[in-house]
Design a protein around this motif. Structure first.
Motif, PDB file in Angstrom:
ATOM      1  N   ARG A   8       0.815  -1.219   0.000  1.00 18.85           N
ATOM      2  CA  ARG A   8       0.000   0.000   0.000  1.00 18.85           C
ATOM      3  C   ARG A   8       0.842   1.258   0.000  1.00 18.85           C
ATOM      4  O   ARG A   8       0.522   2.239  -0.650  1.00 18.85           O
ATOM      5  CB  ARG A   8      -0.835   0.045   1.285  1.00 18.85           C
ATOM      6  CG  ARG A   8      -2.095  -0.715   1.168  1.00 18.85           C
ATOM      7  CD  ARG A   8      -2.946  -0.433   2.383  1.00 18.85           C
ATOM      8  NE  ARG A   8      -4.067  -1.345   2.357  1.00 18.85           N
ATOM      9  CZ  ARG A   8      -5.183  -1.159   3.046  1.00 18.85           C
ATOM     10  NH1 ARG A   8      -5.321  -0.119   3.826  1.00 18.85           N
ATOM     11  NH2 ARG A   8      -6.160  -2.020   2.956  1.00 18.85           N
ATOM     12  N   VAL A  11       1.988   2.194  -3.422  1.00 21.62           N
ATOM     13  CA  VAL A  11       0.945   2.816  -4.244  1.00 21.62           C
ATOM     14  C   VAL A  11       0.781   4.287  -3.842  1.00 21.62           C
ATOM     15  O   VAL A  11       0.655   5.173  -4.685  1.00 21.62           O
ATOM     16  CB  VAL A  11      -0.403   2.069  -4.103  1.00 21.62           C
ATOM     17  CG1 VAL A  11      -1.474   2.736  -4.954  1.00 21.62           C
ATOM     18  CG2 VAL A  11      -0.244   0.603  -4.515  1.00 21.62           C
ATOM     19  N   ARG A  12       0.836   4.528  -2.522  1.00 21.59           N
ATOM     20  CA  ARG A  12       0.720   5.895  -2.026  1.00 21.59           C
ATOM     21  C   ARG A  12       1.868   6.757  -2.577  1.00 21.59           C
ATOM     22  O   ARG A  12       1.662   7.881  -3.034  1.00 21.59           O
ATOM     23  CB  ARG A  12       0.756   5.870  -0.493  1.00 21.59           C
ATOM     24  CG  ARG A  12       0.164   7.087   0.117  1.00 21.59           C
ATOM     25  CD  ARG A  12       0.102   7.013   1.624  1.00 21.59           C
ATOM     26  NE  ARG A  12       0.169   8.368   2.125  1.00 21.59           N
ATOM     27  CZ  ARG A  12       1.288   9.003   2.385  1.00 21.59           C
ATOM     28  NH1 ARG A  12       2.446   8.396   2.246  1.00 21.59           N
ATOM     29  NH2 ARG A  12       1.263  10.246   2.792  1.00 21.59           N
ATOM     30  N   SER A  15       1.557   7.921  -6.229  1.00 22.98           N
ATOM     31  CA  SER A  15       0.776   9.158  -6.384  1.00 22.98           C
ATOM     32  C   SER A  15       1.651  10.378  -6.131  1.00 22.98           C
ATOM     33  O   SER A  15       1.560  11.379  -6.841  1.00 22.98           O
ATOM     34  CB  SER A  15      -0.391   9.191  -5.389  1.00 22.98           C
ATOM     35  OG  SER A  15      -1.380   8.264  -5.753  1.00 22.98           O
ATOM     36  N   ARG A 191     -10.253   2.216   1.780  1.00 26.62           N
ATOM     37  CA  ARG A 191      -9.217   3.101   2.323  1.00 26.62           C
ATOM     38  C   ARG A 191      -9.854   3.987   3.373  1.00 26.62           C
ATOM     39  O   ARG A 191     -10.970   4.462   3.182  1.00 26.62           O
ATOM     40  CB  ARG A 191      -8.603   3.983   1.228  1.00 26.62           C
ATOM     41  CG  ARG A 191      -7.726   3.240   0.266  1.00 26.62           C
ATOM     42  CD  ARG A 191      -6.479   2.686   0.943  1.00 26.62           C
ATOM     43  NE  ARG A 191      -5.742   1.821   0.038  1.00 26.62           N
ATOM     44  CZ  ARG A 191      -6.042   0.560  -0.240  1.00 26.62           C
ATOM     45  NH1 ARG A 191      -7.078  -0.012   0.335  1.00 26.62           N
ATOM     46  NH2 ARG A 191      -5.320  -0.137  -1.068  1.00 26.62           N
TER      47      ARG A 191
ATOM     48  N   SER B 201      -5.323   5.312  -4.882  1.00 21.49           N
ATOM     49  CA  SER B 201      -5.022   3.955  -4.476  1.00 21.49           C
ATOM     50  C   SER B 201      -6.211   3.041  -4.788  1.00 21.49           C
ATOM     51  O   SER B 201      -6.047   1.855  -5.065  1.00 21.49           O
ATOM     52  CB  SER B 201      -4.653   3.966  -2.993  1.00 21.49           C
ATOM     53  OG  SER B 201      -5.088   2.822  -2.357  1.00 21.49           O
TER      54      SER B 201
END
Lengths: 208, 208
Positions: A8, A11-12, A15, A191, B201
């Motif tokens: 995770r 992925v953060r 961004s 999320r 995400s």
């Protein structure tokens, strides 16, 4: 590539890299080193290389990453390369209405197409040209407006119920702003945005 | 321990561990393994051990971590063990006013003690019993209300200016909600909350 294998936190950071690349691309910078890219988002070069290695080989030895290409690839990877995501916001309190016209959503392809509430006084009113609908009609609204992502912005005690209803109506992506832990089926992407987490990172440093 | 050595992502996870521990503590659970603790926030056991190793030795071999003790220690480490942090919010638009009464802040010891705006129509009005003050008086407000943390919730084009003014008035912790990159002196703790990051995400997973 199996999505389950990508942490995770990676992925953060994708961004955040994407934001930083957009900025330096505007300044016509053509190449960026992993050190600079990491520095731009507060991480180190090794982390950048590890994060990007989940995908392709991006770098050119000795020159770094081509800014325009990497930016474009990250937009594709994140699903924000011109794609349109349809978002419904449940709960039109202060936070919910702030999210309706949050500029950052629209900029990255997230379009709020429906707003819902359970308060009879709010239902029928408009927010940013959207009519507030009854949360009792959630399933119908999700189908009619072809909603991809549901944002939960209701008080904590109602959060689980509306999230479950959204999932029952076929939703597979939920963004929760309510200060409550939701339990949803494993195949649903969930999320939780806890605004106090960023605040605590400040207090952590202030006491040192 | 030098704060510079603790990765940002670790500090973020400390907050999440702290939330999870508060929950299971309420269920009278006495010990938790690093695997369970990691699972509770979506990370793995090795990461939990690594994150906590920056501080003390918490675990008891074979039994895991004592829930109550670890929870208390993490609150201390994060600076949220009953301490009162004074927060000023600049920009009383939709997001700013949503943040004034965001329950998660108060719960963790962050008290909004001042709200400011530049809009003459808003100045003098009240939000949650706080009178909206003129951002031109920022320095005086920060001193009078002994503000520790400033939240920037103004439109992007004004964010840098108000943040710089806050820093000039002695502020060392800034939480930025404006979709703008701020440049502040290195000794200032700055966090940017980009609400679209969590959304991306979700889209990352939806296209897979």
């Amino acid at each position: 590539m199996d999505r389950k294998n990508i942490p995770r936190a990676t992925v953060r950071r994708l961004s955040l890299y994407c934001r930083y690349l957009a900025e330096i691309r505007e300044q016509d910078i053509e190449y960026v080193s992993s050190r600079e890219l990491g520095g731009g988002i507060g991480t180190n070069a090794a982390q950048v290389r590890k994060d990007l290695s989940f995908f392709d080989r991006f770098g050119t030895p000795g020159r770094g990453y081509p800014v325009g290409f990497l930016h474009q690839r990250l937009e594709q990877i994140l699903g924000i390369d011109g794609r349109r995501w349809q978002v419904a916001i449940i709960g039109v309190g202060r936070l919910g209405s702030a999210l309706v016209d949050y500029g950052g959503f629209l900029k990255h392809g997230f379009h709020v197409v429906a707003v819902l509430d359970s308060d009879k006084k709010k239902i029928g009113q408009t927010v940013k040209s959207l009519t507030i609908e009854d949360v009792a009609d959630l399933k119908a609204v999700i189908e009619r407006s072809r909603v991809d992502i549901v944002v939960v912005a209701v008080p904590a005690e109602f959060a689980q119920r509306v999230a479950t209803q959204a999932v029952d109506a076929g939703i597979r992506a939920v963004l929760n702003f309510a200060p409550a832990t939701l339990i949803l089926p494993e195949e649903v992407n969930l999320r939780h945005v806890d605004l106090a987490v960023a605040m605590e990172s400040l207090s952590f440093h202030l006491i040192r």
